[in-house]
Design a protein around this motif. Structure first.
Motif, short mmCIF file in Angstrom:
data_model
loop_
_atom_site.label_atom_id
_atom_site.label_comp_id
_atom_site.label_asym_id
_atom_site.label_seq_id
_atom_site.Cartn_x
_atom_site.Cartn_y
_atom_site.Cartn_z
N LYS A 1 -0.21 -6.39 -1.47
CA LYS A 1 -0.83 -6.49 -0.15
C LYS A 1 -0.73 -5.13 0.52
CE LYS A 1 -0.53 -8.92 4.28
NZ LYS A 1 0.26 -9.85 5.13
N LEU A 2 -1.76 -4.75 1.23
CA LEU A 2 -1.74 -3.46 1.93
C LEU A 2 -2.61 -3.55 3.17
CD1 LEU A 2 -0.56 -0.61 1.66
CD2 LEU A 2 -2.66 0.06 0.49
N ASP A 3 -2.03 -3.14 4.30
CA ASP A 3 -2.74 -3.19 5.57
C ASP A 3 -3.12 -1.82 6.11
OD1 ASP A 3 -2.44 -6.16 6.13
OD2 ASP A 3 -0.34 -5.58 5.92
N TYR A 4 -2.26 -0.82 5.84
CA TYR A 4 -2.48 0.52 6.38
C TYR A 4 -2.11 1.57 5.33
CZ TYR A 4 -2.20 -2.06 10.80
OH TYR A 4 -2.40 -2.96 11.81
N ILE A 5 -2.79 2.71 5.41
CA ILE A 5 -2.39 3.90 4.68
C ILE A 5 -2.18 5.00 5.70
CG2 ILE A 5 -3.01 5.64 2.96
CD1 ILE A 5 -4.86 3.56 1.67
N LEU A 6 -0.99 5.59 5.70
CA LEU A 6 -0.68 6.71 6.61
C LEU A 6 -0.68 8.00 5.81
CD1 LEU A 6 0.15 4.30 8.36
CD2 LEU A 6 2.19 5.59 9.05
N ILE A 7 -1.42 8.99 6.30
CA ILE A 7 -1.54 10.27 5.60
C ILE A 7 -1.03 11.38 6.49
CG2 ILE A 7 -3.10 11.85 4.43
CD1 ILE A 7 -5.07 9.52 4.17
N THR A 8 -0.07 12.15 5.98
CA THR A 8 0.54 13.22 6.78
C THR A 8 -0.31 14.49 6.79
OG1 THR A 8 1.85 14.01 4.89
CG2 THR A 8 2.87 12.36 6.35
N HIS A 9 -0.96 14.80 5.66
CA HIS A 9 -1.81 15.98 5.59
C HIS A 9 -2.70 15.87 4.35
CE1 HIS A 9 1.60 17.05 3.06
NE2 HIS A 9 0.91 18.06 2.54
N ALA A 10 -3.58 16.86 4.14
CA ALA A 10 -4.69 16.70 3.19
C ALA A 10 -4.42 17.20 1.78
CB ALA A 10 -5.94 17.39 3.75
N ALA B 1 4.30 19.11 12.30
CA ALA B 1 4.85 19.56 11.03
C ALA B 1 4.42 21.01 10.84
CB ALA B 1 4.36 18.70 9.86
N ALA B 2 5.31 21.83 10.31
CA ALA B 2 5.00 23.24 10.04
C ALA B 2 4.66 23.36 8.57
CB ALA B 2 6.18 24.12 10.42
N HIS B 3 3.37 23.34 8.27
CA HIS B 3 2.92 23.32 6.88
C HIS B 3 1.46 23.78 6.88
CE1 HIS B 3 3.54 22.16 2.74
NE2 HIS B 3 2.54 21.29 2.75
N SER B 4 0.66 23.34 5.91
CA SER B 4 -0.77 23.60 5.87
C SER B 4 -1.47 22.31 5.47
CB SER B 4 -1.10 24.73 4.89
OG SER B 4 -0.57 24.46 3.61
N SER B 5 -2.81 22.30 5.53
CA SER B 5 -3.52 21.05 5.29
C SER B 5 -4.96 21.34 4.91
CB SER B 5 -3.46 20.14 6.53
OG SER B 5 -4.14 18.93 6.32
#
Length: 231
Positions: free
Chosen positions: A46-55, A113-117
């Protein structure tokens, strides 16, 4: 709240009987070269949501697969990532650094967040981020891929954390020493370590890592594939 770890920065949250998958990275993951990743995907019933932090690829490569498998899933991420997947016919909810937003599982805030995307095809992926979740089953901070940031000191002002999920592999993110400092900023003693050992460049000694946290009065939790904890 139940947290099931799979690999890298991929884990499943069960909160108020809602299921949230974070940064799905199964196909193309070198960790699964000698394992059947389909078996673990099929364990997600079962899955309701997908959370994505960056690309980056190692955080988004299986978003479309899960969106097709679970037709009503809602992808939550920054505005640019949400638009990217919406153009592919996927149901999305775009957000940015700002207020808490209420969902059936609790309230959620997209944080720094200190990163890139950027997507593998070169499409701009917006500002990288993490998620702060406040729920009646506990409060959770998911940092995403990030270096140590002084802004982390702001997070506990919104409420105490039960657990924080932090990268510890170094090179592209915080390493173990910096994650300990981050835990101090966050005023959080229980840390779930992620983003390590998937690639050669981010190998760690797990026992030494746990000892380093223990010496500072903290608990570093390192889960095996498919292992889970409750908070």
């Amino acid at each position: 709240m139940k947290i099931t770890f799979f690999t890298h920065n991929t884990f499943l949250l069960k909160i108020n009987n809602k299921y949230l998958l974070i940064d799905p990275f199964f196909s193309g993951n070198p960790f699964f070269e000698k394992k059947d990743y389909i078996k673990y995907i099929n364990n997600i019933k079962k899955l309701d949501y997908i959370l994505i932090t960056h690309a980056h690829y190692d955080h988004v490569c299986d978003v479309e697969f899960f969106a097709k498998k679970f037709h009503n899933v809602l992808v939550i991420s920054n505005y640019e990532i949400a638009n990217y997947f919406e153009r592919k016919g996927i149901k999305t909810y775009g957000i940015n650094y700002g207020s808490f937003i209420f969902f059936p599982f609790g309230k959620l805030k997209y944080v720094w967040a200190a990163h890139s995307s950027v997507f593998s095809d070169g499409t701009y992926g917006g500002n990288p981020g993490g998620f702060l979740l406040h729920t009646n089953e506990g409060n959770l901070y998911i940092s995403g891929d990030t270096s140590l940031m002084y802004e982390m000191k702001i997070i506990p002002n919104f409420g105490p954390l039960n657990i924080s999920i932090l990268p510890i592999g170094g090179r592209y993110t915080m390493d173990i020493e910096e994650a300990i400092i981050a835990s101090n900023f966050l005023k959080c003693k229980k840390i779930l370590g992620v983003h390590y050992n998937t690639f050669q460049e981010i190998q760690i000694n797990k026992n030494e890592a746990k000892k380093s946290f223990y010496k500072k009065g903290k608990e570093l939790i390192l889960l095996e594939l498919g292992e889970f904890i409750y908070i």
